[in-house]
Motif scaffolding. Structure first.
Motif, PDB file in Angstrom:
ATOM      1  N   UNK A  90      -5.553   2.195   3.210  1.00 35.99           N
ATOM      2  CA  UNK A  90      -4.478   2.006   4.171  1.00 35.99           C
ATOM      3  C   UNK A  90      -3.220   1.731   3.359  1.00 35.99           C
ATOM      4  N   UNK A  91      -2.193   2.561   3.532  1.00 38.22           N
ATOM      5  CA  UNK A  91      -0.974   2.390   2.744  1.00 38.22           C
ATOM      6  C   UNK A  91       0.221   2.146   3.648  1.00 38.22           C
ATOM      7  N   UNK A  92       1.182   1.369   3.104  1.00 41.44           N
ATOM      8  CA  UNK A  92       2.399   1.065   3.840  1.00 41.44           C
ATOM      9  C   UNK A  92       3.476   0.646   2.856  1.00 41.44           C
ATOM     10  N   UNK A  93       4.703   1.084   3.132  1.00 41.15           N
ATOM     11  CA  UNK A  93       5.861   0.641   2.377  1.00 41.15           C
ATOM     12  C   UNK A  93       6.582  -0.420   3.183  1.00 41.15           C
ATOM     13  N   UNK A  94       7.163  -1.412   2.471  1.00 40.84           N
ATOM     14  CA  UNK A  94       7.856  -2.472   3.200  1.00 40.84           C
ATOM     15  C   UNK A  94       8.891  -3.160   2.320  1.00 40.84           C
ATOM     16  N   UNK A  95       9.871  -3.752   2.979  1.00 40.82           N
ATOM     17  CA  UNK A  95      10.860  -4.616   2.342  1.00 40.82           C
ATOM     18  C   UNK A  95      11.225  -5.677   3.374  1.00 40.82           C
ATOM     19  N   UNK A 121       8.460  -1.948  -1.497  1.00 39.75           N
ATOM     20  CA  UNK A 121       7.149  -2.338  -2.020  1.00 39.75           C
ATOM     21  C   UNK A 121       6.136  -1.411  -1.370  1.00 39.75           C
ATOM     22  N   UNK A 122       5.225  -0.871  -2.127  1.00 37.86           N
ATOM     23  CA  UNK A 122       4.206   0.030  -1.593  1.00 37.86           C
ATOM     24  C   UNK A 122       2.834  -0.594  -1.787  1.00 37.86           C
ATOM     25  N   UNK A 123       2.178  -0.882  -0.651  1.00 38.21           N
ATOM     26  CA  UNK A 123       0.892  -1.567  -0.651  1.00 38.21           C
ATOM     27  C   UNK A 123      -0.218  -0.588  -0.276  1.00 38.21           C
ATOM     28  N   UNK A 124      -1.311  -0.642  -1.037  1.00 50.58           N
ATOM     29  CA  UNK A 124      -2.488   0.183  -0.773  1.00 50.58           C
ATOM     30  C   UNK A 124      -3.689  -0.754  -0.664  1.00 50.58           C
ATOM     31  N   UNK A 125      -4.253  -0.855   0.534  1.00 53.37           N
ATOM     32  CA  UNK A 125      -5.434  -1.687   0.752  1.00 53.37           C
ATOM     33  C   UNK A 125      -6.650  -0.775   0.706  1.00 53.37           C
ATOM     34  N   UNK A 126      -7.541  -1.038  -0.236  1.00 56.56           N
ATOM     35  CA  UNK A 126      -8.704  -0.187  -0.469  1.00 56.56           C
ATOM     36  C   UNK A 126      -9.971  -0.969  -0.124  1.00 56.56           C
ATOM     37  N   UNK A 127     -10.791  -0.372   0.725  1.00 57.97           N
ATOM     38  CA  UNK A 127     -12.069  -0.964   1.119  1.00 57.97           C
ATOM     39  C   UNK A 127     -13.153   0.068   0.849  1.00 57.97           C
ATOM     40  N   UNK A 128     -14.287  -0.373   0.295  1.00 57.97           N
ATOM     41  CA  UNK A 128     -15.370   0.560  -0.008  1.00 57.97           C
ATOM     42  C   UNK A 128     -16.701  -0.176  -0.104  1.00 57.97           C
ATOM     43  N   UNK A 152       1.883   2.991   8.985  1.00 60.03           N
ATOM     44  CA  UNK A 152       0.646   2.932   8.217  1.00 60.03           C
ATOM     45  C   UNK A 152       0.065   4.325   8.043  1.00 60.03           C
ATOM     46  N   UNK A 153      -0.434   4.601   6.870  1.00 62.83           N
ATOM     47  CA  UNK A 153      -1.181   5.832   6.623  1.00 62.83           C
ATOM     48  C   UNK A 153      -2.603   5.445   6.263  1.00 62.83           C
ATOM     49  N   UNK A 154      -3.545   6.162   6.826  1.00 65.34           N
ATOM     50  CA  UNK A 154      -4.955   5.881   6.536  1.00 65.34           C
ATOM     51  C   UNK A 154      -5.605   7.130   5.945  1.00 65.34           C
ATOM     52  N   UNK A 155      -6.450   6.904   4.971  1.00 66.82           N
ATOM     53  CA  UNK A 155      -7.152   8.012   4.321  1.00 66.82           C
ATOM     54  C   UNK A 155      -8.575   7.567   4.063  1.00 66.82           C
ATOM     55  N   UNK A 156      -9.520   8.473   4.273  1.00 64.52           N
ATOM     56  CA  UNK A 156     -10.927   8.165   4.029  1.00 64.52           C
ATOM     57  C   UNK A 156     -11.479   9.138   2.993  1.00 64.52           C
TER      58      UNK A 156
END
Length: 131
Positions: free
Chosen positions: A48-53, A87-94, A60-64
């Protein structure tokens, strides 16, 4: 009770933003990659990725990725250079075996730029790495 909960630490998984030539469109593009430097496969990978300030937030963008084999990598998405001001955040779950892992990778604002490119051994490409 809280002390009994074990949160496994994620190791040998990295996120990189790479500057590379696109043979199809004859352009230089920025792409996001996820690398698995483990000797085991990662399954059901969700990013799940998102840019923020302080004043802006992107959607939100989601990729599987169904399966990321051991010692391999996957191209996740194209990223526009305008987003590097955020700021670019990538939350990775696996899953690794029967255990669920989660890690957040953060590329801080204005840290992704051509002057910051380094060779990323797993990809054999130049980019900026978040561990």
């Amino acid at each position: 009770m809280k002390k009994d909960i074990k949160i496994p630490e994620v190791t040998n998984v990295e996120m990189a933003i790479v500057y590379e030539f696109n043979d199809i469109y004859n352009t230089n593009d920025w792409n996001v990659y996820l690398t698995n430097n483990k000797n085991v496969d990662l399954e059901m990978v969700v990013i799940v990725s998102q840019g923020f300030s302080d004043t802006k937030t992107t959607s939100l963008l989601r990729k599987k990725v169904e399966k990321l084999p051991a010692n391999s990598f996957a191209k996740i998405e194209l990223i526009q250079p305008e987003l590097f001001a955020l700021n670019n955040r990538f939350q990775v779950t696996f899953f690794e075996g029967n255990t669920l892992y989660e890690k957040t990778f953060l590329f801080k604002e204005n840290t992704v730029k051509e002057g910051a490119l380094r060779t990323i051994p797993a990809l054999k490409k130049r980019g900026v790495l978040a561990k």
